[in-house]
Design an enzyme around this catalytic site. Structure first.
Site, PDB file in Angstrom:
ATOM      1  N   TYR A  50      21.352  21.619 -17.553  1.00 26.31           N
ATOM      2  CA  TYR A  50      21.614  22.523 -16.443  1.00 26.31           C
ATOM      3  C   TYR A  50      21.944  23.931 -16.936  1.00 26.31           C
ATOM      4  CZ  TYR A  50      21.740  18.500 -13.276  1.00 26.31           C
ATOM      5  OH  TYR A  50      21.416  17.383 -12.547  1.00 26.31           O
ATOM      6  N   LYS A  97      21.728   8.055 -24.100  1.00 29.02           N
ATOM      7  CA  LYS A  97      20.363   7.568 -24.335  1.00 29.02           C
ATOM      8  C   LYS A  97      20.073   7.761 -25.815  1.00 29.02           C
ATOM      9  CE  LYS A  97      16.499   5.825 -22.699  1.00 29.02           C
ATOM     10  NZ  LYS A  97      16.446   4.386 -22.351  1.00 29.02           N
ATOM     11  N   ASP A 129      20.051   3.839 -18.648  1.00 33.29           N
ATOM     12  CA  ASP A 129      19.285   2.967 -17.753  1.00 33.29           C
ATOM     13  C   ASP A 129      20.020   1.654 -17.504  1.00 33.29           C
ATOM     14  OD1 ASP A 129      18.878   2.596 -20.459  1.00 33.29           O
ATOM     15  OD2 ASP A 129      16.720   2.292 -20.323  1.00 33.29           O
ATOM     16  N   ASP A 153      25.348  13.436 -13.085  1.00 31.62           N
ATOM     17  CA  ASP A 153      24.946  13.854 -11.745  1.00 31.62           C
ATOM     18  C   ASP A 153      24.266  12.703 -11.011  1.00 31.62           C
ATOM     19  OD1 ASP A 153      24.318  15.318  -9.506  1.00 31.62           O
ATOM     20  OD2 ASP A 153      22.902  16.649 -10.497  1.00 31.62           O
ATOM     21  N   ASP A 157      26.184   9.901  -7.999  1.00 29.89           N
ATOM     22  CA  ASP A 157      25.636   9.771  -6.651  1.00 29.89           C
ATOM     23  C   ASP A 157      25.203   8.335  -6.387  1.00 29.89           C
ATOM     24  OD1 ASP A 157      26.107  12.385  -6.079  1.00 29.89           O
ATOM     25  OD2 ASP A 157      24.021  13.024  -6.001  1.00 29.89           O
TER      26      ASP A 157
END
Length: 233
Positions: A50, A97, A129, A153, A157
């Site tokens: 970001y 990851k 994952d 992020d 959610d």
């Protein structure tokens, strides 16, 4: 919002995920999976893709986003996460990851270096994952989860489905000098004047402010109990 986080130095987003007995049946997940789920997501907030270098090449057909992390950014978010794990059930899950991304390998390396400093906390590591799957198949596994900006992020959610509504989840963005307390869903201008907006996440964010900013645990608990009683009624 990104500019505000950067200028205020809000480097950590805290999102507690919990269920309410009276609303467990509203979750899209099976009741026995979510009843009693109670964990804290800690998301790094001022680094990663970001804020890394981004752009398009001259041909207009190639784009890039740089997932950049420095050691100090990772160390401070991990220290904060360990501190919260010590206050809770002493279990920290580092989500990355590391089988693919070099930035994740640095995250895992630093976490493994720091873990011996917190012998009272159980530290485990999970690929993002797998963590996404675990959130919907066994959310009660988690106590404190820490991860980088982009993964955080998405995962936080996703975690809102555990409680049954994004309108129930509070959050805090913590900085070195100040903090911001707000519901995870942001503003909802489409609901203005319709009497349909859910105020619970905003009220619970105020409870977090009492607890995390001022150390007023009894006052925060009183707000939480009032919310639970209202939902029960």
């Amino acid at each position: 919002l990104l500019a505000m986080r950067k200028k205020l130095g809000l480097y950590a987003n805290l999102r507690p995920v919990e269920t309410f007995k009276s609303l467990v049946h509203k979750s899209p997940l099976k009741e026995h999976l979510v009843d009693g789920a109670d964990f804290l997501c800690v998301r790094e907030l001022t680094g990663g893709m970001y804020f890394g270098e981004k752009g398009r090449r001259d041909d207009g057909d190639t784009a890039y986003d740089t997932n950049l992390y420095h050691r100090y950014e990772i160390e401070r978010i991990l220290r904060l996460s360990y501190d919260y794990a010590r206050r809770r059930r002493k279990h920290l899950t580092v989500v990355d990851k590391a089988n693919v991304l070099e930035s994740s390998r640095l995250w895992r390396q630093i976490a493994q270096e720091m873990a011996p400093q917190y012998p009272d906390v159980t530290t485990d590591y999970m690929y993002v994952d797998n963590a996404a799957m675990k959130l919907v198949t066994g959310p009660k596994f988690f106590d404190v989860m820490v991860t980088e900006n982009t993964f955080g992020d998405i995962l936080t959610d996703e975690a809102s489905c555990i409680s049954g509504s994004m309108g129930l989840l509070a959050s805090a963005s913590v900085g070195e000098h100040t903090s911001v307390f707000e519901p995870i869903h942001g503003s909802y201008p489409q609901a203005a004047g319709k009497d349909i907006a859910n105020p619970v996440a905003t009220i619970l964010s105020a409870a977090m402010m009492f607890e995390y900013a001022f150390g007023l645990m009894d006052e925060g608990r009183a707000i939480r109990e009032a919310v639970a009683a209202s939902l029960e009624a």
